[in-house]
Design an enzyme around this catalytic site. Structure first.
Site, PDB file in Angstrom:
ATOM      1  N   SER A  67     -22.729  10.424  20.130  1.00  0.00           N
ATOM      2  CA  SER A  67     -22.442  11.215  21.257  1.00  0.00           C
ATOM      3  C   SER A  67     -23.091  12.495  21.414  1.00  0.00           C
ATOM      4  O   SER A  67     -23.081  13.146  20.272  1.00  0.00           O
ATOM      5  CB  SER A  67     -20.890  11.301  21.636  1.00  0.00           C
ATOM      6  OG  SER A  67     -20.645  12.183  22.714  1.00  0.00           O
ATOM      7  N   ARG A  77     -38.986   0.853  27.742  1.00  0.00           N
ATOM      8  CA  ARG A  77     -38.145   1.324  26.858  1.00  0.00           C
ATOM      9  C   ARG A  77     -37.527  -0.020  25.600  1.00  0.00           C
ATOM     10  O   ARG A  77     -37.522   0.172  24.464  1.00  0.00           O
ATOM     11  CB  ARG A  77     -36.526   1.686  27.261  1.00  0.00           C
ATOM     12  CG  ARG A  77     -35.574   2.133  26.253  1.00  0.00           C
ATOM     13  CD  ARG A  77     -34.514   2.461  27.122  1.00  0.00           C
ATOM     14  NE  ARG A  77     -33.356   2.893  26.042  1.00  0.00           N
ATOM     15  CZ  ARG A  77     -33.236   4.329  25.558  1.00  0.00           C
ATOM     16  NH1 ARG A  77     -34.319   5.205  25.822  1.00  0.00           N
ATOM     17  NH2 ARG A  77     -32.192   4.509  24.663  1.00  0.00           N
ATOM     18  N   HIS A 137      -3.325 -11.195  28.752  1.00  0.00           N
ATOM     19  CA  HIS A 137      -3.052 -10.263  29.784  1.00  0.00           C
ATOM     20  C   HIS A 137      -3.395  -8.787  29.019  1.00  0.00           C
ATOM     21  O   HIS A 137      -2.717  -7.785  29.521  1.00  0.00           O
ATOM     22  CB  HIS A 137      -2.026 -10.243  30.569  1.00  0.00           C
ATOM     23  CG  HIS A 137      -1.635 -11.594  31.295  1.00  0.00           C
ATOM     24  ND1 HIS A 137      -2.239 -12.031  32.129  1.00  0.00           N
ATOM     25  CD2 HIS A 137      -1.113 -12.772  30.494  1.00  0.00           C
ATOM     26  CE1 HIS A 137      -1.967 -13.322  32.445  1.00  0.00           C
ATOM     27  NE2 HIS A 137      -0.968 -13.603  31.739  1.00  0.00           N
TER      28      HIS A 137
END
Length: 463
Positions: free
Chosen positions: A293, A13, A168
């Site tokens: 997608s 690939r 965070h």
């Protein structure tokens, strides 16, 4: 068709990304480097140490054909070596027999038995792999410099544009995209320097590293000095004298550990870019006809950074194993290193795929300043840090606690901060005025100056 049948994605690939490594790390590449070392050693023995002349008194030998062989290689040679190996069942011996065939054909039969003189297979293998590693390292450095140059371009363009940072995962002190890009450029440059300064070592000292056969055949030759001269002058590698039968692979381990750290930085970079794209800070340019997608037509996925992250993870796992494994050998020799070394090209393959896809991903993104501005405007509580710091300077009571009560876990407006500033009792009016004028967009500290400093230092170092 060949790529479809490949067992690994490196030659399948992703062959378009790794094909450049084939001449170095393929079976043909290994055979080529072995032949090169064997012929160089032969030339060194005949022309430098003059062993043939010493033994046979023959000064009239025409060696021009030897230089032709040294500079000549094609894929058919590798196929012939593999054919010989099919009956020798020994890869290095097959190279020796192949070279003797070529010497006979070139009219150099008188020196054919000097091929592989006093060598163990590892003398040829470690020098061949040393040459391969050096080439692979240089290619990686060039690729990394290309990536750093692309990161630097983004840093310069975005050095003054405000962006909300996250610690965070939560809104934190503003920064600029340019400064965050420079962080990665600086980190990568540290490891590029390590790679560039790492010399590749090799040895050619016999079956257990003591020059036993060399010394017995020619006791008058200083074999330690001779081997150092050969490795340095003929192969452009760094000689190592203290070995068993195998090279302890210290230099290889240094290179791989530096590449492990680079891969870790790259994963950090890939994940940050993935996150910034998901926040909408960066837009990805769409290629016509591309599908994001199979079921959600609207999607433009950050696939290049995801690909880079995945391949760098594979590279790390292999590099960590090789870097540790290849420094171990039972007593003076075992063969467990040989099979592992054959995967060196696989390591460079995954690493190369990771870097190239990061470069590709970077080339497809543009900053979305509208989203950056919205995030900053929606989070005026970012100014709690400078406000409580100034309150400390002028002796206001409980500055941290008062701002914590105002801002923690709550969404506030700019007007809330202005009222808070108006209620301060000890902060001078002119400082209050600066506080009221401050916005998340202007609270950037020295972010821009840090970008400038990076380029100033780099310019100085380049000189």
């Amino acid at each position: 068709m060949k790529q479809v049948l490949s067992i690994t994605p490196i030659d399948g690939r992703y062959a378009r990304l790794t094909g450049v490594l084939s001449n170095i790390f393929s079976e043909s590449g290994l055979i080529h480097h072995r032949i090169h070392v064997e012929l160089k050693w032969l030339k060194f023995l005949i022309t430098d140490l003059k062993v043939h002349e010493v033994v046979h008194g023959d000064k009239s030998l025409d060696l021009s054909g030897l230089d032709v062989l040294i500079n000549d290689f094609n894929e058919d040679y590798a196929l012939r070596v593999k054919e010989i190996e099919s009956w020798t069942n020994h890869d290095v011996k097959a190279v020796e027999y192949f070279i003797k065939e070529k010497l006979d054909a070139a009219g150099l039969s008188p020196i054919r038995e000097w091929v592989h003189f006093a060598c163990t297979s590892e003398d040829i293998n470690n020098t061949a792999y040393g040459l391969m590693l050096k080439k692979g390292k240089d290619m990686v450095v060039d690729l990394l410099k290309t990536l750093v140059a692309e990161i630097e371009k983004k840093a310069l363009v975005y050095k003054s544009i405000p962006m909300m940072s996250r610690t965070h995962g939560q809104p934190a002190t503003p920064t600029t995209p340019g400064k965050e890009f420079i962080n990665f450029a600086w980190r990568l440059n540290q490891e590029i320097e390590v790679l560039e300064s790492t010399v590749i070592q090799a040895k050619i000292n016999g079956a257990t590293g003591n020059y036993n056969a060399h010394l017995f055949a020619f006791p008058e030759i200083d074999w330690m000095a001779a081997s150092e001269r050969f490795i340095r002058d003929y192969l452009a590698l760094e000689p190592i004298l203290f070995t068993t039968q195998i090279n302890p692979n210290t230099a290889l381990s240094r290179v791989l550990h530096a590449m492990v750290r680079i891969a870790a930085v790259m994963i950090d970079f890939d994940r940050d870019m993935w996150g910034y794209i998901s926040f909408g800070y960066f837009k990805q340019r769409v290629n016509e006809g591309e599908t994001g997608s199979s079921t959600m037509p609207h999607k433009v996925n950050p696939i290049d950074f995801e690909n880079s992250e995945g391949n760098m993870g594979l590279a790390i796992s292999m590099m960590e194993h090789l870097a540790v494994k290849l420094q171990k050998s039972r007593f003076q020799r075992d063969l467990s290193d040989s099979t592992v070394l054959r995967s060196l090209g696989t390591v460079f393959g995954y690493f190369t795929i990771g870097i190239k896809n990061a470069i590709k991903g970077l080339s497809k993104v543009d900053l979305n300043q509208e989203v950056l501005d919205k995030d900053l405007n929606d989070n005026p509580e970012l100014l709690a840090e400078p406000f409580q710091t100034v309150m400390r300077v002028y002796g206001e009571d409980n500055p941290y606690e008062r701002l914590k009560e105002l801002t923690r876990g709550r969404k506030i407006q700019k007007a809330d901060l202005v009222r808070f500033v108006d209620g301060l009792e000890k902060v001078p009016p002119e400082v209050k005025e600066r506080m009221r004028a401050l916005s998340p967009q202007t609270y950037l500290g020295l972010a821009e100056s840090l970008v400038d400093l990076y380029f100033k230092d780099k310019s100085k170092n380049d000189k």
